[in-house]
Design a protein around this motif. Structure first.
Motif, PDB file in Angstrom:
ATOM      1  N   PHE A  28      53.563  53.849  26.199  1.00 46.95           N
ATOM      2  CA  PHE A  28      53.172  53.601  24.819  1.00 46.95           C
ATOM      3  C   PHE A  28      52.137  52.486  24.863  1.00 46.95           C
ATOM      4  CE2 PHE A  28      53.375  51.422  20.787  1.00 46.95           C
ATOM      5  CZ  PHE A  28      53.554  52.436  19.870  1.00 46.95           C
ATOM      6  N   ILE A  29      50.992  52.727  24.228  1.00 44.87           N
ATOM      7  CA  ILE A  29      49.931  51.724  24.204  1.00 44.87           C
ATOM      8  C   ILE A  29      49.520  51.482  22.758  1.00 44.87           C
ATOM      9  CG2 ILE A  29      47.590  51.140  24.941  1.00 44.87           C
ATOM     10  CD1 ILE A  29      47.984  52.999  27.337  1.00 44.87           C
ATOM     11  N   ALA A  30      49.542  50.215  22.358  1.00 40.19           N
ATOM     12  CA  ALA A  30      49.110  49.853  21.014  1.00 40.19           C
ATOM     13  C   ALA A  30      47.583  49.765  20.979  1.00 40.19           C
ATOM     14  CB  ALA A  30      49.730  48.524  20.603  1.00 40.19           C
ATOM     15  N   LYS A  31      47.015  50.219  19.870  1.00 45.51           N
ATOM     16  CA  LYS A  31      45.567  50.092  19.674  1.00 45.51           C
ATOM     17  C   LYS A  31      45.278  48.656  19.228  1.00 45.51           C
ATOM     18  CE  LYS A  31      44.779  54.834  18.156  1.00 45.51           C
ATOM     19  NZ  LYS A  31      44.341  55.655  17.022  1.00 45.51           N
ATOM     20  N   PRO A  32      44.146  48.095  19.533  1.00 41.95           N
ATOM     21  CA  PRO A  32      43.036  48.717  20.259  1.00 41.95           C
ATOM     22  C   PRO A  32      43.378  48.891  21.738  1.00 41.95           C
ATOM     23  CG  PRO A  32      42.532  46.421  19.821  1.00 41.95           C
ATOM     24  CD  PRO A  32      43.835  46.720  19.136  1.00 41.95           C
ATOM     25  N   ILE A  33      42.876  49.976  22.284  1.00 40.99           N
ATOM     26  CA  ILE A  33      43.189  50.347  23.655  1.00 40.99           C
ATOM     27  C   ILE A  33      42.204  49.697  24.621  1.00 40.99           C
ATOM     28  CG2 ILE A  33      43.296  52.295  25.272  1.00 40.99           C
ATOM     29  CD1 ILE A  33      44.047  54.021  22.819  1.00 40.99           C
ATOM     30  N   SER A  34      42.739  49.073  25.655  1.00 42.31           N
ATOM     31  CA  SER A  34      41.908  48.561  26.741  1.00 42.31           C
ATOM     32  C   SER A  34      41.710  49.700  27.733  1.00 42.31           C
ATOM     33  CB  SER A  34      42.601  47.386  27.437  1.00 42.31           C
ATOM     34  OG  SER A  34      42.052  47.196  28.721  1.00 42.31           O
ATOM     35  N   PRO A  35      40.483  50.179  27.913  1.00 44.15           N
ATOM     36  CA  PRO A  35      40.263  51.274  28.862  1.00 44.15           C
ATOM     37  C   PRO A  35      40.758  50.939  30.275  1.00 44.15           C
ATOM     38  CG  PRO A  35      38.343  51.011  27.475  1.00 44.15           C
ATOM     39  CD  PRO A  35      39.251  49.846  27.182  1.00 44.15           C
ATOM     40  N   ALA A  36      40.584  49.697  30.702  1.00 44.77           N
ATOM     41  CA  ALA A  36      41.029  49.306  32.044  1.00 44.77           C
ATOM     42  C   ALA A  36      42.548  49.428  32.175  1.00 44.77           C
ATOM     43  CB  ALA A  36      40.568  47.891  32.365  1.00 44.77           C
ATOM     44  N   VAL A  37      43.280  48.976  31.160  1.00 45.43           N
ATOM     45  CA  VAL A  37      44.741  49.070  31.176  1.00 45.43           C
ATOM     46  C   VAL A  37      45.159  50.533  31.112  1.00 45.43           C
ATOM     47  CG1 VAL A  37      46.851  48.545  29.876  1.00 45.43           C
ATOM     48  CG2 VAL A  37      45.125  46.768  30.233  1.00 45.43           C
ATOM     49  N   LEU A  38      44.490  51.312  30.277  1.00 39.02           N
ATOM     50  CA  LEU A  38      44.795  52.739  30.181  1.00 39.02           C
ATOM     51  C   LEU A  38      44.624  53.418  31.541  1.00 39.02           C
ATOM     52  CD1 LEU A  38      45.469  55.286  28.539  1.00 39.02           C
ATOM     53  CD2 LEU A  38      43.022  55.475  28.020  1.00 39.02           C
ATOM     54  N   LEU A  39      43.546  53.102  32.230  1.00 38.99           N
ATOM     55  CA  LEU A  39      43.289  53.703  33.535  1.00 38.99           C
ATOM     56  C   LEU A  39      44.388  53.350  34.540  1.00 38.99           C
ATOM     57  CD1 LEU A  39      41.335  55.447  35.163  1.00 38.99           C
ATOM     58  CD2 LEU A  39      40.102  53.345  35.759  1.00 38.99           C
ATOM     59  N   VAL A  40      44.841  52.108  34.535  1.00 39.90           N
ATOM     60  CA  VAL A  40      45.927  51.691  35.427  1.00 39.90           C
ATOM     61  C   VAL A  40      47.199  52.473  35.121  1.00 39.90           C
ATOM     62  CG1 VAL A  40      47.490  49.780  35.986  1.00 39.90           C
ATOM     63  CG2 VAL A  40      45.028  49.391  35.924  1.00 39.90           C
ATOM     64  N   ARG A  41      47.517  52.630  33.846  1.00 39.83           N
ATOM     65  CA  ARG A  41      48.735  53.354  33.467  1.00 39.83           C
ATOM     66  C   ARG A  41      48.641  54.842  33.801  1.00 39.83           C
ATOM     67  NH1 ARG A  41      51.218  50.451  28.104  1.00 39.83           N
ATOM     68  NH2 ARG A  41      51.078  48.344  28.938  1.00 39.83           N
ATOM     69  N   ILE A  42      47.471  55.424  33.597  1.00 44.08           N
ATOM     70  CA  ILE A  42      47.269  56.833  33.957  1.00 44.08           C
ATOM     71  C   ILE A  42      47.470  57.014  35.455  1.00 44.08           C
ATOM     72  CG2 ILE A  42      45.520  58.645  34.225  1.00 44.08           C
ATOM     73  CD1 ILE A  42      44.396  57.752  31.494  1.00 44.08           C
ATOM     74  N   ASN A  43      46.806  56.190  36.249  1.00 43.92           N
ATOM     75  CA  ASN A  43      46.906  56.315  37.700  1.00 43.92           C
ATOM     76  C   ASN A  43      48.336  56.099  38.181  1.00 43.92           C
ATOM     77  OD1 ASN A  43      44.227  57.019  38.197  1.00 43.92           O
ATOM     78  ND2 ASN A  43      43.581  54.889  38.250  1.00 43.92           N
ATOM     79  N   LYS A  44      49.055  55.179  37.568  1.00 42.83           N
ATOM     80  CA  LYS A  44      50.452  54.929  37.923  1.00 42.83           C
ATOM     81  C   LYS A  44      51.302  56.175  37.651  1.00 42.83           C
ATOM     82  CE  LYS A  44      54.315  52.390  36.151  1.00 42.83           C
ATOM     83  NZ  LYS A  44      54.729  51.660  35.002  1.00 42.83           N
ATOM     84  N   LEU A  45      51.121  56.784  36.495  1.00 47.57           N
ATOM     85  CA  LEU A  45      51.889  57.983  36.145  1.00 47.57           C
ATOM     86  C   LEU A  45      51.540  59.163  37.050  1.00 47.57           C
ATOM     87  CD1 LEU A  45      51.883  57.867  32.252  1.00 47.57           C
ATOM     88  CD2 LEU A  45      53.858  57.617  33.751  1.00 47.57           C
ATOM     89  N   LEU A  46      50.282  59.320  37.361  1.00 48.99           N
ATOM     90  CA  LEU A  46      49.860  60.454  38.185  1.00 48.99           C
ATOM     91  C   LEU A  46      50.332  60.287  39.635  1.00 48.99           C
ATOM     92  CD1 LEU A  46      46.329  61.212  36.744  1.00 48.99           C
ATOM     93  CD2 LEU A  46      48.467  62.435  36.321  1.00 48.99           C
ATOM     94  N   LYS A  47      50.391  59.054  40.140  1.00 46.47           N
ATOM     95  CA  LYS A  47      50.874  58.815  41.498  1.00 46.47           C
ATOM     96  C   LYS A  47      52.342  59.183  41.643  1.00 46.47           C
ATOM     97  CE  LYS A  47      47.702  55.235  42.956  1.00 46.47           C
ATOM     98  NZ  LYS A  47      47.495  53.823  43.215  1.00 46.47           N
ATOM     99  N   THR A  48      53.117  58.975  40.608  1.00 49.67           N
ATOM    100  CA  THR A  48      54.547  59.293  40.682  1.00 49.67           C
ATOM    101  C   THR A  48      54.784  60.797  40.674  1.00 49.67           C
ATOM    102  OG1 THR A  48      54.893  59.162  38.274  1.00 49.67           O
ATOM    103  CG2 THR A  48      55.224  57.139  39.561  1.00 49.67           C
ATOM    104  N   ARG A  49      53.786  61.582  40.316  1.00 50.40           N
ATOM    105  CA  ARG A  49      53.925  63.046  40.265  1.00 50.40           C
ATOM    106  C   ARG A  49      53.492  63.701  41.564  1.00 50.40           C
ATOM    107  NH1 ARG A  49      54.811  65.856  35.742  1.00 50.40           N
ATOM    108  NH2 ARG A  49      53.519  67.574  36.431  1.00 50.40           N
ATOM    109  N   VAL A  50      52.813  62.980  42.426  1.00 49.15           N
ATOM    110  CA  VAL A  50      52.278  63.581  43.658  1.00 49.15           C
ATOM    111  C   VAL A  50      53.371  63.773  44.682  1.00 49.15           C
ATOM    112  CG1 VAL A  50      50.653  63.264  45.558  1.00 49.15           C
ATOM    113  CG2 VAL A  50      50.016  62.598  43.247  1.00 49.15           C
TER     114      VAL A  50
END
Length: 121
Positions: A99-121
Motif C-alpha cells: 500500500f502506497i500513499a500518494k504522492p507516490i515516490s517513483p524510486a520507492v515504488l520501483l524498490v517495492r515492485i522489485n521486492k515483490l517480483l523477486k519473491t515470485r521468481v
C-alpha cells in the motif's frame, strides 16, 4: 515484466508509465477499473498497480476479484490519496501486497515492485 497500471488521473498514470517503461517494464495503462479487470482476465501480467478510487471498478474491487474469483497470487500494489489508516488495513485484509500513499515516490515504488517480483521468481 508486464504491469497493469490502473489510475484515473491521466498525468499520474502517464508519468508512472513513462518511469516504469524507462526502467524496463512493459506497462498496460487503464483509466477505468473495469477495463483493467478485463485485461487481467485476458492477458498474463507480473504485477498490478491500482488506485483505489476509479470509475468502473475500484482498486479494492480489482484486488478482491483477482484474489477470490481468479484465485491468483499476482502481486498487487494499491495506492491512494486517502490518509485513513483503515483504508490501508482494509487493503491488506483483501489481499494487497503493498500500500502506497500518494504522492507516490517513483524510486520507492520501483524498490517495492522489485521486492515483490523477486519473491515470485
Amino acid at each position: 515484466m508486464k504491469i497493469v497500471l490502473a489510475e484515473d488521473n491521466e498525468i499520474l498514470r502517464k508519468s508512472l508509465s513513462f518511469f516504469l517503461t524507462s526502467n524496463g517494464f512493459e506497462v498496460d495503462q487503464f483509466s477505468d477499473g473495469q477495463d483493467a479487470l478485463d485485461a487481467i482476465e485476458k492477458k498474463t501480467y507480473d504485477l498490478i498497480l491500482t488506485d483505489i478510487n476509479m470509475p468502473g471498478r475500484s482498486g479494492m474491487e480489482i484486488t478482491q476479484y483477482v484474489r477470490q474469483t481468479i484465485m491468483s497470487d499476482l502481486p498487487i500494489i494499491i495506492f491512494t490519496s486517502s490518509g485513513v489508516e483503515q483504508t490501508e488495513l482494509d487493503s491488506f485484509d483483501i489481499g494487497a501486497n503493498e500500500f502506497i500513499a500518494k504522492p507516490i515516490s517513483p524510486a520507492v515504488l520501483l524498490v517495492r515492485i522489485n521486492k515483490l517480483l523477486k519473491t515470485r521468481v
